[in-house]
Design a protein around this motif. Structure first.
Motif, PDB file in Angstrom:
ATOM      1  N   THR A 182     -33.696   4.441   7.534  1.00 34.55           N
ATOM      2  CA  THR A 182     -34.771   5.438   7.623  1.00 34.55           C
ATOM      3  C   THR A 182     -34.491   6.706   6.825  1.00 34.55           C
ATOM      4  N   ALA A 183     -33.292   6.830   6.265  1.00 32.64           N
ATOM      5  CA  ALA A 183     -32.903   8.093   5.633  1.00 32.64           C
ATOM      6  C   ALA A 183     -33.732   8.426   4.398  1.00 32.64           C
ATOM      7  N   TYR A 184     -34.036   7.427   3.585  1.00 32.19           N
ATOM      8  CA  TYR A 184     -34.734   7.680   2.326  1.00 32.19           C
ATOM      9  C   TYR A 184     -35.981   6.813   2.126  1.00 32.19           C
ATOM     10  N   ASN A 185     -36.211   5.876   3.021  1.00 32.97           N
ATOM     11  CA  ASN A 185     -37.320   4.934   2.868  1.00 32.97           C
ATOM     12  C   ASN A 185     -38.608   5.533   3.419  1.00 32.97           C
ATOM     13  N   HIS A 186     -39.579   5.769   2.545  1.00 35.15           N
ATOM     14  CA  HIS A 186     -40.827   6.401   2.966  1.00 35.15           C
ATOM     15  C   HIS A 186     -41.746   5.453   3.741  1.00 35.15           C
ATOM     16  N   ARG A 187     -41.373   4.199   3.837  1.00 36.12           N
ATOM     17  CA  ARG A 187     -42.161   3.257   4.626  1.00 36.12           C
ATOM     18  C   ARG A 187     -41.749   3.251   6.088  1.00 36.12           C
ATOM     19  N   THR A 188     -40.727   4.031   6.428  1.00 36.97           N
ATOM     20  CA  THR A 188     -40.270   4.124   7.814  1.00 36.97           C
ATOM     21  C   THR A 188     -40.509   5.539   8.336  1.00 36.97           C
ATOM     22  N   SER A 189     -40.442   5.686   9.642  1.00 39.73           N
ATOM     23  CA  SER A 189     -40.653   7.002  10.256  1.00 39.73           C
ATOM     24  C   SER A 189     -39.365   7.817  10.174  1.00 39.73           C
ATOM     25  N   PRO A 190     -39.454   9.076   9.764  1.00 39.34           N
ATOM     26  CA  PRO A 190     -38.245   9.914   9.678  1.00 39.34           C
ATOM     27  C   PRO A 190     -37.746  10.275  11.067  1.00 39.34           C
ATOM     28  N   ARG A 191     -36.472  10.615  11.153  1.00 40.90           N
ATOM     29  CA  ARG A 191     -35.877  10.998  12.429  1.00 40.90           C
ATOM     30  C   ARG A 191     -36.472  12.311  12.909  1.00 40.90           C
ATOM     31  N   ARG A 192     -36.738  12.404  14.217  1.00 40.83           N
ATOM     32  CA  ARG A 192     -37.364  13.584  14.787  1.00 40.83           C
ATOM     33  C   ARG A 192     -36.501  14.268  15.839  1.00 40.83           C
ATOM     34  N   LYS A 193     -35.876  13.463  16.721  1.00 41.80           N
ATOM     35  CA  LYS A 193     -35.237  14.023  17.906  1.00 41.80           C
ATOM     36  C   LYS A 193     -33.722  14.130  17.746  1.00 41.80           C
ATOM     37  N   GLY A 194     -33.131  15.008  18.570  1.00 39.33           N
ATOM     38  CA  GLY A 194     -31.681  15.110  18.660  1.00 39.33           C
ATOM     39  C   GLY A 194     -31.005  15.784  17.486  1.00 39.33           C
ATOM     40  N   LEU A 195     -31.750  16.576  16.704  1.00 33.09           N
ATOM     41  CA  LEU A 195     -31.177  17.218  15.526  1.00 33.09           C
ATOM     42  C   LEU A 195     -31.143  18.732  15.712  1.00 33.09           C
ATOM     43  N   SER A 196     -29.973  19.300  15.497  1.00 38.23           N
ATOM     44  CA  SER A 196     -29.853  20.750  15.533  1.00 38.23           C
ATOM     45  C   SER A 196     -30.439  21.335  14.255  1.00 38.23           C
ATOM     46  N   PRO A 197     -30.760  22.641  14.235  1.00 34.34           N
ATOM     47  CA  PRO A 197     -31.259  23.260  13.004  1.00 34.34           C
ATOM     48  C   PRO A 197     -30.313  23.065  11.823  1.00 34.34           C
ATOM     49  N   GLU A 198     -29.002  23.143  12.070  1.00 32.97           N
ATOM     50  CA  GLU A 198     -28.029  22.953  10.984  1.00 32.97           C
ATOM     51  C   GLU A 198     -28.060  21.515  10.473  1.00 32.97           C
ATOM     52  N   ALA A 199     -28.205  20.554  11.389  1.00 33.30           N
ATOM     53  CA  ALA A 199     -28.280  19.149  10.979  1.00 33.30           C
ATOM     54  C   ALA A 199     -29.517  18.907  10.119  1.00 33.30           C
ATOM     55  N   ARG A 200     -30.631  19.513  10.490  1.00 36.52           N
ATOM     56  CA  ARG A 200     -31.852  19.373   9.703  1.00 36.52           C
ATOM     57  C   ARG A 200     -31.688  19.990   8.318  1.00 36.52           C
ATOM     58  N   ARG A 201     -31.078  21.161   8.268  1.00 35.67           N
ATOM     59  CA  ARG A 201     -30.899  21.851   6.988  1.00 35.67           C
ATOM     60  C   ARG A 201     -30.058  21.005   6.045  1.00 35.67           C
ATOM     61  N   ARG A 202     -28.956  20.468   6.546  1.00 34.67           N
ATOM     62  CA  ARG A 202     -28.077  19.697   5.692  1.00 34.67           C
ATOM     63  C   ARG A 202     -28.702  18.364   5.276  1.00 34.67           C
ATOM     64  N   ALA A 203     -29.431  17.758   6.201  1.00 28.99           N
ATOM     65  CA  ALA A 203     -30.096  16.491   5.875  1.00 28.99           C
ATOM     66  C   ALA A 203     -31.093  16.701   4.732  1.00 28.99           C
ATOM     67  N   ARG A 204     -31.861  17.769   4.825  1.00 32.02           N
ATOM     68  CA  ARG A 204     -32.836  18.058   3.757  1.00 32.02           C
ATOM     69  C   ARG A 204     -32.115  18.373   2.446  1.00 32.02           C
ATOM     70  N   ALA A 205     -30.938  18.997   2.533  1.00 31.90           N
ATOM     71  CA  ALA A 205     -30.186  19.356   1.326  1.00 31.90           C
ATOM     72  C   ALA A 205     -29.711  18.109   0.560  1.00 31.90           C
ATOM     73  N   ILE A 206     -29.546  16.976   1.261  1.00 34.95           N
ATOM     74  CA  ILE A 206     -29.133  15.755   0.559  1.00 34.95           C
ATOM     75  C   ILE A 206     -30.338  14.859   0.249  1.00 34.95           C
ATOM     76  N   GLY A 207     -31.537  15.365   0.530  1.00 34.28           N
ATOM     77  CA  GLY A 207     -32.739  14.613   0.208  1.00 34.28           C
ATOM     78  C   GLY A 207     -33.165  13.614   1.258  1.00 34.28           C
TER      79      GLY A 207
END
Length: 204
Positions: A174-199
């Protein structure tokens, strides 16, 4: 499973700033570039030979061309992963872990890593065996004894053997595949920031 570092989560300097990381990544890139160039050169060589052969010999050579072409595409695909690996190494710190590798019944390698936001929980990343490779306990021994990894196992990670050898790339479907639903739950703000930083794909 024991964590060899006192700190978990996202603490510490990013992997790219750790001595030895840049050299290991450059060696990985050079090795995979060389493999890709060899397969591409073989394909062009086989094509040239095919054009010189009589018509009756063309059909078996087409099969050879398809086989070599497949291997060339696989090699080029692995080389393209270097871009994502580079981004991960510039965002996440290295972590060390022992006893983190399993082999599934299908001979896939399973890397079981702690959740950065909840270290008491674990997340699994799979390295498929593929058509031309089956994982063995011997092949994974060094990874299991002391695995180095950078990233967030809920999205993607770079893994390595001790001494930053055997760099590898693992990602959730689900990390990069646009045909799947992105992760929503259980993520801290820092985790979200870093995830977006790697695309990686993260729901708002």
């Amino acid at each position: 499973m024991t964590m060899n570092l006192d700190k978990q989560g996202f603490d510490g300097p990013v992997a790219w700033e750790t001595p030895g990381t840049r050299r290991a990544f450059l060696l990985w890139t050079a090795r995979h570039l060389a493999r890709a160039l060899v397969w591409v050169a073989l394909w062009w060589g086989a094509l040239y030979v095919t054009l010189l052969l009589p018509v009756a010999a063309v059909v078996p050579m087409v099969l050879v061309l398809l086989s070599i072409g497949t291997m060339a595409l696989v090699a080029l695909g692995r080389l393209a992963m270097g871009w994502r690996m580079w981004r991960i190494l510039r965002v996440y710190p290295w972590r060390q872990l022992s006893g983190a590798v399993r082999i599934t019944k299908g001979k896939d390698a399973l890397f079981v890593l702690p959740d950065p936001d909840s270290p008491e929980k674990v997340v699994s990343l799979k390295a498929p065996a593929g058509l031309f490779r089956t994982w063995s306990h011997e092949a994974l021994k060094e990874y299991d004894e002391e695995l180095w990894y950078a990233g967030d196992p809920r999205f993607a990670c770079v893994v390595a053997k001790p001494g930053l050898r055997g760099l590898g790339y693992l990602a959730q479907p689900t990390a990069y595949n646009h045909r799947t639903s992105p992760r929503r739950k259980g993520l801290s703000p820092e985790a979200r920031r870093r995830a977006r930083a790697i695309g990686a794909r993260v729901a708002d």
